[in-house]
Design a protein around this motif. Structure first.
Motif: not given
Length: 351
Positions: A230, A93-94, A109, A126, A123-124, A272
């Motif tokens: 990430s 993600y991201g 999530r 992934a 995260p919302e 994290e």
């Protein structure tokens, strides 16, 4: 050579690609000798994050090869004693790198929190790729060479190649300090050293040493279950707690050197992950990956000289099993493997 005689094949390089080639060649009845200038897995194999995935950003000229990579590793697990892959999946993600595999699943999530309960702020959403995994590349290399040895292969470490014997535009052997080793075929699988060896045979291969930073930490077990890639970190964890991380090489500024990056990444991991306060850097280095100029693996017979075959690629760990399987088939039977067609070294002759 009598058709009943096994092919005498010298594989130069005892990293994971050379080890896979040696095992597959020996399993097909070839008489294999592996030569390694240093120790087993002493090159880029020892500094690999070793994430086995089929993802690729953009157009993929080796999609067929990459698509069979996971199945080839699963097959090797059933054949080679001591070879184990942790098929724990990967969460991304991201990262903005655009890499998506056909098996990617978009999860929310709540599911992310179930998969990775130590994430402080899941995260919302992934991408989850459940079929992916990772292995201990050094242990896997040793297991493959031990299996090759059990099939009659000879492994000679700390044996640099001094030159090649050729006759009538054909490689006939490899010169070492211990003498000449006669060969019907020589396979160059020496990572970033491959281009120099090919040059000794009169073939110019544009393979550069591409740097990446490899980090290893002592950490409490159970912080990370899968691979997490990430914006903040790319990490995975072994069962004993050892945590591995990978970072892009930026430049040689002091803040971007491995030791500084290890501290910076440790700080990111603590932010994290819940329970990561005790994480401590154990090892940090720059690994040099063999990167062909066009990014496509270089696999196949050397042009302009008989008896020479090359295997140089990134990602080596991902492709080692399938390339060992297909390249060994080509070498032993003489039948070309269609999945390797985009990889031929002869493509550089037109450059």
């Amino acid at each position: 050579m009598n058709h009943e005689d096994p092919k005498r094949i010298v594989v130069i390089g005892a990293g994971i690609v050379g080890a896979s080639l040696a095992y597959h060649l020996a399993s097909k009845g070839a008489q294999v000798t592996v030569l390694e200038a240093g120790g087993i897995a002493s090159g880029v194999t020892g500094t690999s994050f070793a994430w086995i995935n089929t993802s690729c950003a953009g157009i993929d000229s080796i999609a067929a090869l990459r698509g069979d990579a996971i199945a080839a590793w699963r097959q090797l697990e059933t054949q080679v004693p001591g070879l184990t892959v942790r098929w724990h999946g990967a969460l991304s993600y991201g990262t903005q790198d655009g890499r998506v595999s056909p098996e990617s699943v978009l999860i929310d999530r709540s599911r992310i929190a179930l998969l990775e309960p130590q994430l402080r702020q899941p995260p919302e959403q992934a991408l989850y790729e459940p079929e992916q995994g990772a292995l201990d590349a050094v242990a896997a290399t040793h297991a493959l060479l031990a299996a090759a040895d059990a099939l009659g292969a000879t492994v000679r470490t700390h044996t640099p190649v001094l030159g090649f014997a050729t006759e009538d535009a054909q490689v006939t052997g490899v010169e070492t300090a211990a003498g000449l080793i006669e060969a019907d075929m020589v396979v160059l699988a020496a990572g970033t050293g491959t281009a120099k060896l090919a040059a000794q045979l009169g073939v110019d291969l544009p393979i550069i040493a591409s740097p990446a930073i490899f980090l290893r930490y002592q950490a409490p077990p159970g912080l990370v279950r899968a691979i997490i890639s990430s914006h903040a970190m790319e990490v995975r964890q072994a069962e004993d707690g050892t945590m591995l991380a990978a970072e892009d090489y930026v430049d040689d500024a002091p803040d971007n050197q491995p030791a500084a990056m290890a501290l910076h990444t440790a700080s990111a991991i603590r932010e994290e992950l819940e329970g990561a306060e005790a994480i401590a850097p154990e090892f940090a280095c720059i690994g040099l990956r063999p990167m062909p100029l066009d990014g496509v693996p270089v696999i196949g017979y050397l042009p302009n000289i008989k008896g020479g075959y090359v295997c140089a690629m990134h990602p080596g760990v991902v492709l080692a099993a399938i390339v060992g399987q297909l390249a060994s088939g080509e070498i032993v039977t003489g039948e070309p493997a269609p999945a390797l067609e985009a990889c031929r070294p002869a493509r550089f002759l037109a450059c």
